[in-house]
Enzyme design. Sequence first.
Site, PDB file in Angstrom:
ATOM      1  NE  ARG A 234      26.973  -7.911 102.779  1.00  0.00           N
ATOM      2  CZ  ARG A 234      26.591  -8.673 103.793  1.00  0.00           C
ATOM      3  NH1 ARG A 234      25.504  -9.426 103.666  1.00  0.00           N
ATOM      4  NH2 ARG A 234      27.272  -8.711 104.918  1.00  0.00           N
ATOM      5  CD  GLU A 263      20.243  -4.334 102.935  1.00  0.00           C
ATOM      6  OE1 GLU A 263      20.671  -4.359 104.117  1.00  0.00           O
ATOM      7  OE2 GLU A 263      20.301  -5.324 102.192  1.00  0.00           O
ATOM      8  CG  HIS A 282      20.355  -7.618 105.530  1.00  0.00           C
ATOM      9  ND1 HIS A 282      21.274  -6.815 104.899  1.00  0.00           N
ATOM     10  CD2 HIS A 282      21.027  -8.758 105.849  1.00  0.00           C
ATOM     11  CE1 HIS A 282      22.450  -7.431 104.843  1.00  0.00           C
ATOM     12  NE2 HIS A 282      22.308  -8.620 105.421  1.00  0.00           N
TER      13      HIS A 282
END
Length: 322
Positions: A234, A263, A282
């Site tokens: 993360r 993000e 991601h």
Amino acid sequence: MKREKKWQVATSAKIRRDLREDLTSNFPEADFHFFTSMEEAESKLSETDILLTYGEDVEAKHIQQAPSLKWINVLSAGVEEMPFDAIESAGILMTNSRGIHATPMAEYVLWAILDQAKCRERFEAAKSDLKWEGDLLTKELVSQTVVILGTGAIGTETARLAKAFRMKTVGVNTNGRSVEHFDAVFSIEKMAEAIKEADYLVNILPYTAKTDRLLGEAEFALLKKEAVFINVGRGRTVIEEELMVALEKEAFAHAVLDVFETEPLPEGSPLWKMPSVTLSPHVSGATSNYQPRALEVFKTNFRVFSEGRTDYVNRVMLTKGY
């Protein structure tokens, strides 16, 4: 759990057509309402018993709008965006999909390690410049040390694959307990000792209050000059500005980042233009097999739910946040 009326199941996640058909045919005791966003799903929340979500779109107001809601199934492993207090107060069960990411994410990590060891970027640059760099020496992985922060399903699979290359595998977990495929495991309190050994430092930690901004200047200063940092856990477990400073100072060689504090990564982030950084959006766990795997977990738990049992897979401990 016997019931005269059908269970009302709503999704705020876009589910593939073939998987929608599979759910409908396998569970005639439920009415499935397939929406592609929470905004669409809101029209059905007042009647919804079960909600399927990716976990980033549920707010406390949605819990209030769903008086019949009994179970939230998160189709991802991350649940940090969920309104835990509201869910706990309403007595709602929550499960997630942890464990399904082991194969794609472990493969991503090994790709990142090989990409750096075999100098892919240097060869690409040489190709662009029409240069024959026949004297460039690449690295072997044998006897190199990979330190993996997080020894769950993803970390264990990563260690297993690393062993195929005869790497030394070192893990870090809560209490230092031994885990298969790891040569050594340190507790989180002794993380610094593990980091010092790393040729490749892999972060697979979830985001919790304990891991918030866990990795910063002090930790990056422990790395070898030639080390590579790979983050697929993360973004908020890393102090991003201190990571960039460490890279600018050449405290270690390279960072491969799949996750970020914010993000999508803002256009103005210096990370975009740093030559010592490899970025991906991601996607380390995203493959064509993702939804089928996630829905297999849901199907298992739906049988538990409909039969009134309690042996759920991946039940989220609301008081702990994971």
